[in-house]
Design a protein around this motif. Sequence first.
Motif, PDB file in Angstrom:
ATOM      1  N   ARG B 178      67.479  50.787  28.142  1.00 21.30           N
ATOM      2  CA  ARG B 178      66.995  50.604  29.499  1.00 21.30           C
ATOM      3  C   ARG B 178      65.596  49.986  29.495  1.00 21.30           C
ATOM      4  N   GLN B 179      64.750  50.534  28.631  1.00 18.53           N
ATOM      5  CA  GLN B 179      63.364  50.096  28.562  1.00 18.53           C
ATOM      6  C   GLN B 179      63.244  48.601  28.242  1.00 18.53           C
ATOM      7  N   PHE B 215      69.816  41.753  45.027  1.00 20.10           N
ATOM      8  CA  PHE B 215      70.945  40.969  44.521  1.00 20.10           C
ATOM      9  C   PHE B 215      72.177  41.866  44.462  1.00 20.10           C
ATOM     10  N   PRO B 216      73.339  41.388  44.937  1.00 15.92           N
ATOM     11  CA  PRO B 216      74.525  42.253  44.996  1.00 15.92           C
ATOM     12  C   PRO B 216      74.966  42.733  43.602  1.00 15.92           C
ATOM     13  N   GLY B 217      74.794  44.017  43.363  1.00 14.91           N
ATOM     14  CA  GLY B 217      75.169  44.595  42.078  1.00 14.91           C
ATOM     15  C   GLY B 217      73.973  44.996  41.229  1.00 14.91           C
ATOM     16  N   GLY B 243      70.687  47.215  35.288  1.00 12.95           N
ATOM     17  CA  GLY B 243      71.072  48.516  34.754  1.00 12.95           C
ATOM     18  C   GLY B 243      72.301  48.370  33.875  1.00 12.95           C
ATOM     19  N   GLN B 244      73.265  49.292  34.031  1.00  7.98           N
ATOM     20  CA  GLN B 244      74.521  49.177  33.284  1.00  7.98           C
ATOM     21  C   GLN B 244      75.674  48.772  34.210  1.00  7.98           C
ATOM     22  N   ASN B 245      75.333  48.360  35.444  1.00  5.22           N
ATOM     23  CA  ASN B 245      76.389  48.053  36.419  1.00  5.22           C
ATOM     24  C   ASN B 245      77.346  46.972  35.934  1.00  5.22           C
ATOM     25  N   THR B 266      71.659  45.161  31.153  1.00  7.79           N
ATOM     26  CA  THR B 266      71.564  43.706  31.330  1.00  7.79           C
ATOM     27  C   THR B 266      70.570  43.300  32.416  1.00  7.79           C
ATOM     28  N   THR B 267      70.168  42.040  32.349  1.00  8.23           N
ATOM     29  CA  THR B 267      69.282  41.445  33.357  1.00  8.23           C
ATOM     30  C   THR B 267      69.833  40.061  33.710  1.00  8.23           C
TER      31      THR B 267
END
Lengths: 504, 504
Positions: B178-179, B215-217, B243-245, B266-267
């Motif tokens: 996450r970091q 942003f959607p998601g 995040g992990q979405n 992810t980003t």
Amino acid sequence: MTTAINPTREENYPEWYQAVVKAADLAEVSPVRGCMVIKPWGYALWERIQACLDAMFKATGHVNAYFPLFIPLSYLEKEAEHVEGFAKECAVVTHHRLEMGTDGKLVPAGELEMPLVVRPTSETIIGAMYAKWVQSYRDLPILINQWANIVRWEMRTRLFLRTTEFLWQEGHTAHETRQEAWEETLRMLEVYRTFAEDYLAIPVLTGEKSAGERFPGAVSSFCIEAMMQDRKALQSGTSHFLGQNFAKASEIMFQSREGGQEYAWTTSWGASTRLIGGMVMVHADDNGMVIPPRLAPSHVAVLPIIRSEEDRAGVLAYCEGIVKALRERNYHDKPLEVVLDLREMNAGEKSWDWIKKGIPLTLEIGPRDMANDTVFVGRRDKDRKERAGMGRTEFIAGVQGILDDMQQNLFQRAKAFREENTEAIADWEAFRAFFTPANEERPEIHGGFSLSYWCGDPACEKRVNDELAVTIRCIPLDAREHGTGKCISCGGESKTRVVFAKAY
Amino acid sequence: MTTAINPTREENYPEWYQAVVKAADLAEVSPVRGCMVIKPWGYALWERIQACLDAMFKATGHVNAYFPLFIPLSYLEKEAEHVEGFAKECAVVTHHRLEMGTDGKLVPAGELEMPLVVRPTSETIIGAMYAKWVQSYRDLPILINQWANIVRWEMRTRLFLRTTEFLWQEGHTAHETRQEAWEETLRMLEVYRTFAEDYLAIPVLTGEKSAGERFPGAVSSFCIEAMMQDRKALQSGTSHFLGQNFAKASEIMFQSREGGQEYAWTTSWGASTRLIGGMVMVHADDNGMVIPPRLAPSHVAVLPIIRSEEDRAGVLAYCEGIVKALRERNYHDKPLEVVLDLREMNAGEKSWDWIKKGIPLTLEIGPRDMANDTVFVGRRDKDRKERAGMGRTEFIAGVQGILDDMQQNLFQRAKAFREENTEAIADWEAFRAFFTPANEERPEIHGGFSLSYWCGDPACEKRVNDELAVTIRCIPLDAREHGTGKCISCGGESKTRVVFAKAY
């Protein structure tokens, strides 16, 4: 002998090709039918192709612009041969939103009044803009290039060589006179030839296409054709003289110097990510990709070999010094690109990884090299057994020369291969034998290029294609300089010697 | 006073914008609904944006790749908020060829079993590939950027600011923790801020989006926001912490250091051709475009003034000498770009042409300048009346300094404008007055940015939007450093001061 790529070229050429692309991590098939993902190392090759070609286009007076992805159906209809040529392979957008269906699945909604085609090429949409921009001879020439993605719905696809979506550049120019447009067509053909030979190290034949192989809507199509290692031809760039066909379809008219209204003369020319497939098929070997130095995203991989922790700091410092010295050097007006590979992995595996990727030079450097002030140099166009030690300062001072020598070697090797596999064949039986694989299970093994006379009759061209799956690749620019002979198909008198080959 | 652009900014800002884009020959509307043609001078700005951003992405460890244009419907469905956000604006491909209908018109044929969407953004298709590429923590991070075209079906379009097709870059990264993903999100936000301020000379606010503008998601969306000359905000680049979405939607899983299976973090981050619209709206004036020197495709236009044939050879030789000397100089590590404009046209018209195009410097050079060894310098950020003679050698030696001064001046001017039009407003009535145009016929004339407290309730955000068409542009990164205050909408206690504005 074990090789990094299985099968080898000899064993199964098509599978070898796929294996090289995979081992070099250039691209892979995507979940979208017929579309590929170009991976970072493959895309870096495309970035180099873009940079080099773009500079050549600008040096010949062109500028870049961008036109829409979508083409209204009514535009495509304007040029009869053009629509005939592309209708079978167009992706069509018919809706502009999605709605949730009763089964919880998305369905297309918002139907368009006029469907849009995803551009298979942009003559018609660009022509519509030029018609607005051109009023007078003073507005000519227009010399524009576009870097873009293109979609042609293909049933059988192969990475880089034939994919539904691909990346390319398309030049579109409009001129005052026939002569100017003709000169532009040949000028850009020459740009492609120079680029293929000097950068890709791929020797090419330049010539005109027969009517049957012409771009749909063109008056004359010219191409560069290269021989792959399976002796088949790859069309690697095309330049079309469009006459006034598209100017008439799009109404690109201008007031001439004499005050009358005339149609402009146009050209178009393109090269694509297919060139990457061509590089693989011309230069790669049974150990993987081989990248010509002038196209290489990176020229040298420095691979520290650390066998014990006490060596680590010393070897790394020695390697870093070498990397720094190399990066201060230029290669053809650009900084030399050097990778210092610090990944924690087996030294042999790491070295093979760069061999498979095709980097021109590897430097394996361990404690002994450090002690001797040497580097252990692997040159990708030579056998791995020929890797050898070399003084550090000697290598750094001579690196550009080594790269240029490799560039030349790749070109000469490919040229010699083409010459060995090109024959002047005058007789139908010899011609048939030349193109008939001795082993039915290995259809790729056949003669190569045949220089043979052709009477110009499309029926003769069709017979050769139907019986042998061989096409006229081009009518070389010097075709008339070879006297006369008998047509390979009908035996009739012929003034033109052309290049016949199987092709991708 | 006459101006080159009509109407002026004061008279009609939206029409002024269109007129500047047209007069500078940056882009125009195409016959394809909502799609623009980016003309050579506009595309040259995009090439500069690409070159500068690309270098910054590479310097932060990213590589480029290319993913398919088409996304299967089933992929888009995987992330619920994502599909909700984009379903209404997707171009849908439903057929893969055209046939001639009975009325002699082309009709779509070859219906696809699964329709394809033209990418509105690529999280889902890229996620599907990352799921294949990532097996272990050793495969992370993946740091990839893509330069691509994007389609979002827009009902009301405006050149550069909002078009159905546009060009952009989209970064997509996957991380072990996450970091790391959080740091990447903020790192790329900082890259955008630096690029906007140092290259585009556009001062920006950085901050997080409210949930309603996310942003959607995404878990968190960050943005850079700039103030245009009509005091409205333009979102100019976004960086999303996903995040992990999307990792869960696409099953990007890896074996962790501890041996378990985990989802990646992810980003994604993007900036587009909209930046060109931002440059116009921040820097252009009533005489046309003004290009910040560090973004300029060409820095200096040399305009020979030839009033009689006997002057021609001398003036041209003098100009050519200046061009040569200038081209030998660098500007920020690149050769200075100089145009020698030899078009046969009225000298005044020619000078105005370059002013409207926004080139940083013009040199008008006639026989008197040649005799005095001077040049007549026009600087685009100053009034045309301030053009002045300057010694030739002094100009050549000082050109970089002049350009840097102009770059700074544009930035400081834009920053001062933003500061003049930003207020800390605590009271609803004052807030309402700030955003209510005094003249109903000139809806663009209002206060600007308001720094006001917000309690965090989406209902309060909605009220402001419904009543005043004002949105929260961002929650500045330092929002918590301003103590507490009363929510501008409900008056409730609030710990966060945010930026409210009307926006494009």
